[in-house]
Design an enzyme around this catalytic site. Structure first.
Site, PDB file in Angstrom:
ATOM      1  N   ARG A 293      29.393  32.910  50.482  1.00 54.96           N
ATOM      2  CA  ARG A 293      31.394  32.492  51.062  1.00 54.96           C
ATOM      3  C   ARG A 293      31.516  32.333  52.127  1.00 54.96           C
ATOM      4  NH1 ARG A 293      30.618  37.311  47.883  1.00 54.96           N
ATOM      5  NH2 ARG A 293      30.234  37.180  45.787  1.00 54.96           N
TER       6      ARG A 293
ATOM      7  N   LYS B 283      39.950  20.544  58.473  1.00 52.80           N
ATOM      8  CA  LYS B 283      39.897  19.863  56.992  1.00 52.80           C
ATOM      9  C   LYS B 283      38.074  19.188  56.782  1.00 52.80           C
ATOM     10  CE  LYS B 283      44.864  18.164  56.757  1.00 52.80           C
ATOM     11  NZ  LYS B 283      45.410  17.056  56.364  1.00 52.80           N
TER      12      LYS B 283
ATOM     13  N   GLU C 192      41.777   4.738  64.526  1.00 53.15           N
ATOM     14  CA  GLU C 192      42.886   5.823  64.926  1.00 53.15           C
ATOM     15  C   GLU C 192      42.877   6.014  66.553  1.00 53.15           C
ATOM     16  OE1 GLU C 192      43.247   7.471  61.774  1.00 53.15           O
ATOM     17  OE2 GLU C 192      41.334   7.068  61.086  1.00 53.15           O
TER      18      GLU C 192
ATOM     19  N   LYS D  49      45.335  15.344  68.309  1.00 50.27           N
ATOM     20  CA  LYS D  49      45.507  16.143  67.650  1.00 50.27           C
ATOM     21  C   LYS D  49      45.099  17.139  67.630  1.00 50.27           C
ATOM     22  CE  LYS D  49      42.805  16.122  63.253  1.00 50.27           C
ATOM     23  NZ  LYS D  49      42.191  15.527  62.635  1.00 50.27           N
TER      24      LYS D  49
ATOM     25  N   GLU E  32      49.592  21.556  57.268  1.00 48.10           N
ATOM     26  CA  GLU E  32      50.387  20.268  57.027  1.00 48.10           C
ATOM     27  C   GLU E  32      52.087  20.659  56.508  1.00 48.10           C
ATOM     28  OE1 GLU E  32      47.920  16.925  55.991  1.00 48.10           O
ATOM     29  OE2 GLU E  32      49.348  16.108  56.054  1.00 48.10           O
TER      30      GLU E  32
ATOM     31  N   ARG F  10      52.093  18.064  61.195  1.00 47.43           N
ATOM     32  CA  ARG F  10      50.453  17.086  61.112  1.00 47.43           C
ATOM     33  C   ARG F  10      50.575  16.199  60.687  1.00 47.43           C
ATOM     34  NH1 ARG F  10      45.137  20.542  59.616  1.00 47.43           N
ATOM     35  NH2 ARG F  10      43.108  18.519  60.271  1.00 47.43           N
TER      36      ARG F  10
ATOM     37  N   ASN G 177      49.334  11.021  59.891  1.00 52.19           N
ATOM     38  CA  ASN G 177      48.618  10.021  58.695  1.00 52.19           C
ATOM     39  C   ASN G 177      49.449   9.042  59.209  1.00 52.19           C
ATOM     40  OD1 ASN G 177      48.450  12.272  56.593  1.00 52.19           O
ATOM     41  ND2 ASN G 177      50.066  12.719  56.293  1.00 52.19           N
TER      42      ASN G 177
ATOM     43  N   HIS H  53      48.557   5.436  57.451  1.00 54.74           N
ATOM     44  CA  HIS H  53      47.356   6.153  56.431  1.00 54.74           C
ATOM     45  C   HIS H  53      48.129   5.922  55.117  1.00 54.74           C
ATOM     46  CE1 HIS H  53      45.388   6.923  59.427  1.00 54.74           C
ATOM     47  NE2 HIS H  53      44.133   7.483  58.521  1.00 54.74           N
TER      48      HIS H  53
ATOM     49  N   HIS I 185      45.470   4.073  52.958  1.00 52.19           N
ATOM     50  CA  HIS I 185      45.045   4.329  51.770  1.00 52.19           C
ATOM     51  C   HIS I 185      44.722   3.507  50.626  1.00 52.19           C
ATOM     52  CE1 HIS I 185      44.175   8.469  53.667  1.00 52.19           C
ATOM     53  NE2 HIS I 185      43.387   7.927  54.337  1.00 52.19           N
TER      54      HIS I 185
HETATM   55  N1  LIG Z   1      38.304  15.930  58.305  1.00 57.03           N
HETATM   56  C1  LIG Z   1      39.246  15.416  59.065  1.00 57.03           C
HETATM   57  O1  LIG Z   1      40.241  15.192  59.480  1.00 57.03           O
HETATM   58  C2  LIG Z   1      38.840  13.699  59.235  1.00 57.03           C
HETATM   59  C3  LIG Z   1      39.568  12.975  59.888  1.00 57.03           C
HETATM   60  C4  LIG Z   1      39.291  11.340  59.178  1.00 57.03           C
HETATM   61  C5  LIG Z   1      38.055  10.977  58.920  1.00 57.03           C
HETATM   62  N2  LIG Z   1      37.137  12.000  57.826  1.00 57.03           N
HETATM   63  C6  LIG Z   1      36.707  11.429  57.483  1.00 57.03           C
HETATM   64  O2  LIG Z   1      35.310  10.826  58.307  1.00 57.03           O
HETATM   65  C7  LIG Z   1      34.375  10.423  57.384  1.00 57.03           C
HETATM   66  C8  LIG Z   1      34.274   8.956  58.097  1.00 57.03           C
HETATM   67  O3  LIG Z   1      34.134   8.981  59.277  1.00 57.03           O
HETATM   68  P1  LIG Z   1      33.388   8.319  60.099  1.00 57.03           P
HETATM   69  O4  LIG Z   1      33.476   6.776  60.122  1.00 57.03           O
HETATM   70  O5  LIG Z   1      32.282   8.811  61.651  1.00 57.03           O
HETATM   71  O6  LIG Z   1      31.687   7.415  59.329  1.00 57.03           O
HETATM   72  P2  LIG Z   1      30.719   8.168  59.158  1.00 57.03           P
HETATM   73  O7  LIG Z   1      30.292   9.242  59.490  1.00 57.03           O
HETATM   74  O8  LIG Z   1      29.687   7.954  58.238  1.00 57.03           O
HETATM   75  O9  LIG Z   1      29.439   7.430  60.162  1.00 57.03           O
HETATM   76  C9  LIG Z   1      29.964   5.655  59.814  1.00 57.03           C
HETATM   77  C10 LIG Z   1      28.160   5.428  60.353  1.00 57.03           C
HETATM   78  O10 LIG Z   1      28.071   5.315  61.508  1.00 57.03           O
HETATM   79  C11 LIG Z   1      26.730   5.780  61.064  1.00 57.03           C
HETATM   80  N3  LIG Z   1      26.826   6.974  62.265  1.00 57.03           N
HETATM   81  C12 LIG Z   1      27.674   7.689  63.287  1.00 57.03           C
HETATM   82  N4  LIG Z   1      27.318   8.112  64.339  1.00 57.03           N
HETATM   83  C13 LIG Z   1      26.436   7.078  64.664  1.00 57.03           C
HETATM   84  C14 LIG Z   1      25.716   7.117  66.255  1.00 57.03           C
HETATM   85  N5  LIG Z   1      25.464   7.821  66.984  1.00 57.03           N
HETATM   86  N6  LIG Z   1      24.367   5.830  66.195  1.00 57.03           N
HETATM   87  C15 LIG Z   1      23.848   4.930  64.982  1.00 57.03           C
HETATM   88  N7  LIG Z   1      24.976   5.704  63.678  1.00 57.03           N
HETATM   89  C16 LIG Z   1      25.318   6.278  63.536  1.00 57.03           C
HETATM   90  C17 LIG Z   1      26.558   6.544  60.336  1.00 57.03           C
HETATM   91  O11 LIG Z   1      25.333   7.562  59.405  1.00 57.03           O
HETATM   92  C18 LIG Z   1      27.408   5.836  59.488  1.00 57.03           C
HETATM   93  O12 LIG Z   1      26.605   5.157  58.492  1.00 57.03           O
HETATM   94  C19 LIG Z   1      35.334   9.434  56.159  1.00 57.03           C
HETATM   95  O13 LIG Z   1      34.656  10.619  55.175  1.00 57.03           O
HETATM   96  C20 LIG Z   1      36.979  10.712  56.175  1.00 57.03           C
HETATM   97  O14 LIG Z   1      37.215  11.233  55.098  1.00 57.03           O
HETATM   98  C21 LIG Z   1      38.224  12.882  58.530  1.00 57.03           C
HETATM   99 ZN   LIG Z   2      42.119   7.996  59.795  1.00 61.18          ZN
END
Ligand SMILES: NC(=O)c1ccc[n+]([C@@H]2O[C@H](COP(=O)([O-])OP(=O)(O)OC[C@H]3O[C@@H](n4cnc5c(N)ncnc54)[C@H](O)[C@@H]3O)[C@@H](O)[C@H]2O)c1
Ligand SMILES: [Zn+2]
Length: 316
Positions: free
Chosen positions: A81, A103, A145, A187, A197, A201, A205, A208, A212
């Site tokens: 929990r 999030k 971004e 942010k 949101e 917030r 988007n 997006h 998306h």
């Molecule tokens: N929670 C939120 O508010 C929010 C906002 C935006 C995006 N997201 C989420 O984030 C995700 C995308 O994030 P991302 O682009 O970081 O993707 P990711 O975590 O998949 O990383 C992208 C790639 O880079 C590699 N990588 C990351 N850091 C590295 C490093 N220092 N050295 C070598 N390789 C590295 C990872 O292994 C992966 O293959 C999506 O799932 C999206 O939905 C969440």
């Molecule tokens: Zn985005």
């Protein structure tokens, strides 16, 4: 946070590139990639937490990109929990976006982030030297971004970006750190005003809604889809607010290696947009620019939005 009460969660790419950081600590490693941001991975992590003897006082620390931080925050919110958690973001996108705002969640089938919670991490730890191993295409994704933040909130950051490049930021760690700091402030300020949101917030988007939909139909990398979405949102802004600087935005996107060509099949894209979470009844709350650095929300009736999108598609 006591070291022996913490369990790190990371993916294979981070582990392979930064093994030395994981010496002597308890960690869980999952395969890299969005396809693993699903419930079955959560189940496996929970099994491992149980076999480590984790309890309510265990802190989970996600070391990775957005996939890892989203997963870590989610597991930490449901395991027993809720246990404390924190993040060490390792991608540009993770540092400027995903790790901020609370999030956390997972995908279900084709639906991204369909299940999740809003819960803030106890801490964020930044180390830009982790970015040394980040692949070039992930730098480009993250900058989509960064450009979004500048366009909606910070005209002077936009001008800075126009005068710089990814190569410059990769070489100059001080400039990179300052750039990341500015983005974190943009942010987190938005999220502090409106954690759940309501309105503010929604500005995040920008690009997006269309982005998306494009991502869903064409399976592009997120940053690429958002880039196309940003161009679309600029063209819609021209109609809604008389925005005049689309060319500057599209030039900047291209300067950072992002595509701006809008794919042809708008029928499919619109179909997906109809199901968008941000649609309220028959009106879409669309984020448009009044000018660079100032975004506002415009409720646009779905029928009008579809006409706008088709006119954009025709004008290409
Ligand atoms: N929670 C939120 O508010 C929010 C906002 C935006 C995006 N997201 C989420 O984030 C995700 C995308 O994030 P991302 O682009 O970081 O993707 P990711 O975590 O998949 O990383 C992208 C790639 O880079 C590699 N990588 C990351 N850091 C590295 C490093 N220092 N050295 C070598 N390789 C590295 C990872 O292994 C992966 O293959 C999506 O799932 C999206 O939905 C969440
Ligand atoms: Zn985005």
């Amino acid at each position: 946070m006591e070291k022996d009460r913490s369990i790190f969660i990371t993916d294979q790419h981070i582990y392979d590139n930064h093994r030395k950081h994981f010496k002597g600590v308890r960690f869980i490693q999952i395969p890299a990639g969005e396809t693993f941001k699903v419930q079955s991975t959560i189940d496996q992590i929970i099994d491992q937490l149980i076999s480590f003897g984790a309890d309510r006082k265990t802190t989970l620390i996600g070391v990775g990109g957005g996939v890892i931080t989203d997963i870590t925050g989610y597991v930490a919110s449901v395991f027993m929990r809720g246990v404390p958690f924190g993040f060490v973001p390792t991608s540009i996108l993770g540092m400027v976006d995903a790790s901020i705002g609370g999030k956390n969640g997972i995908d279900v089938g084709n639906y991204k982030n369909m299940v999740g919670v809003i819960r803030q991490p106890g801490f964020l730890f930044y180390d830009v030297s982790l970015l040394n191993s980040l692949p070039a295409e992930e730098w480009v994704n993250g900058f989509a971004e960064v450009i979004k933040h500048a366009a909606i909130k910070d005209a002077s950051l936009f001008r800075e970006l126009e005068n710089k490049s990814i190569t410059y930021y990769r070489k100059d760690k001080k400039a990179l750190t300052e750039l990341i700091r500015k983005n974190v402030v943009i942010k987190s300020t938005i999220v502090q005003k409106d954690e759940f949101e309501g309105n503010e917030r929604r500005l995040l988007n920008f690009g997006h809604t269309l982005g998306h939909a494009v991502e869903n139909v064409y399976h592009l990398p997120h940053g690429h889809a958002i880039s196309i979405g940003i161009k679309g949102a600029c063209l819609i802004s021209e109609q809604m607010t008389n925005f005049k600087e689309t060319a500057r935005v599209t030039n900047l996107l291209q300067q950072y290696g992002l595509p701006i060509d809008i794919p042809v099949d708008f029928g499919k894209v619109i179909e997906i947009m109809r199901m968008d979470k941000k649609k309220l009844r028959d009106t879409m709350h669309y984020v448009v620019l009044e000018k660079l650095g100032k975004a506002i929300i415009k409720p646009i009736p779905m029928a009008q939005l579809e006409k706008l999108l088709y006119s954009i598609a025709r004008a290409r």
